[in-house]
Design an enzyme around this catalytic site. Structure first.
Site, PDB file in Angstrom:
ATOM      1  N   LYS A 107      -3.581   0.488  -2.683  1.00  4.15           N
ATOM      2  CA  LYS A 107      -4.610  -0.334  -2.030  1.00  4.15           C
ATOM      3  C   LYS A 107      -5.641   0.604  -1.441  1.00  4.15           C
ATOM      4  CE  LYS A 107      -4.123  -2.116   2.223  1.00  4.15           C
ATOM      5  NZ  LYS A 107      -3.524  -2.856   3.338  1.00  4.15           N
TER       6      LYS A 107
ATOM      7  N   ASP B 256       0.840  -1.215   0.000  1.00  7.88           N
ATOM      8  CA  ASP B 256       0.000   0.000   0.000  1.00  7.88           C
ATOM      9  C   ASP B 256       0.869   1.257   0.000  1.00  7.88           C
ATOM     10  OD1 ASP B 256       0.606   0.719   2.779  1.00  7.88           O
ATOM     11  OD2 ASP B 256      -0.596  -1.028   3.284  1.00  7.88           O
TER      12      ASP B 256
END
Ligand code: R5P
Length: 297
Positions: free
Chosen positions: A192, A169
């Protein structure tokens, strides 16, 4: 023998012993008990007046019980006249370090108040979820980085083909960049998106062609393993070669490890901040160094 005493908490007996050995320090005598209703009891068996004691207690699952043991132990040590240094390798509640949705409690702020109230002198953790969280502590609080240890482990143990370091992420971008720099690799971060209400995660298609390149996924922690599994499936679909996963804290709840391996990850490697089958990197020498520097200051 060093000036330090080490109190290995019930969540971290092995790491506590390793730290004591690395510091050439004695461990203190303790008895722990959990009653049938879940309440904890701690008994101190060593005289600690005017001694500096490092309490080693990681706060992985069951986090609340491990925290309570930490509070009881630190409180008793302080009451008996010790100077208490809390080493909490994995710090629970660090992810809730802001009010993501109106009305949410900033749990890390509450934890900081509780730790202060039991009289600890300083806190040391490893790779706190975000260093911003350290700002909630009104006493000395440090986060040591395990990234150099993770990078060294890759150097010593893996032969990868044109590897790329990747964060699952955007929040982990600076972490993966630091890791990649140590190994002279390129790095990228997946985008993400987690729905804060349903918890559902999706990944945006923002990566360069992988063409069979090996990947090293780097994260601060793996809890349920869902983030890593999603990332792995996405990366395999996009042409990844071998995938290795490195993290500092492997909580690996339930069958997370098996599911991660089944999704296509070849190996999961973490530090021993949380005991697990993935805990292959010992943090004790690095942590001993931190306390030695306090001793000599
Ligand atoms: C998220 O921001 C963290 O860095 C981890 O990626 C996340 O906490 C891992 O959780 P899980 O393993 O449950 O997906």
């Amino acid at each position: 023998m060093s000036d330090w005493l080490v109190a290995p908490g019930p969540a971290s007996p092995e790491l506590g012993e390793k730290l004591a050995k690395a510091l050439n320090a004695e461990t203190i005598g303790l008895e722990y008990k959990i009653f049938p209703d879940g309440e904890n009891k701690v008994r101190l068996l060593t005289e600690v007046r005017n001694r500096r004691v490092i309490v080693v207690q990681s706060t992985y699952y069951p986090a609340d019980s491990h925290l309570m043991q930490l509070f009881l132990l630190c409180h008793k040590l302080s009451e008996e006249g010790a100077e208490v240094y809390a080493f909490i390798p994995y710090l629970a509640y660090a992810r809730q370090d802001r009010e993501f949705q109106k009305g949410e409690v900033i749990s890390l702020g509450v934890l900081s108040h509780l730790l202060r109230s039991i009289g600890i002198k300083s806190l040391l953790t490893i790779d706190i979820h975000s260093t911003r969280g350290l700002g909630y502590f009104t006493f000395p609080a440090y986060s040591a980085s395990a990234i150099p240890l993770l990078a060294q482990h890759v150097k010593n143990n893996f032969e990868l083909s044109n590897p790329l370091a990747l964060s699952p992420d955007y929040g982990g971008q600076s972490r993966v960049q630091a890791f990649a720099k140590l190994l002279d690799l390129e790095s990228i971060a997946l985008k993400k998106v987690r729905d804060r209400v349903t918890g559902e995660v999706t990944i945006e298609d923002n990566i360069p062609p992988l063409d069979g390149r090996d990947l090293i996924i780097v994260d601060d922690m793996i809890s349920t393993g869902t983030s890593i599994q999603r990332a792995t499936r996405f990366l395999k679909k996009n042409g990844a070669g071998r995938i290795i996963t490195m993290c500092t804290h492997a909580l690996l709840l339930g069958s997370a490890l098996d599911e991660i391996l089944a999704s296509g990850v070849e190996e999961v490697v973490s530090t021993n901040s949380v005991p697990s089958p993935a805990s292959k990197i010992d943090v004790a020498p690095m942590i001993a160094e931190h306390y030695r520097s306090i001793e000599s200051s």
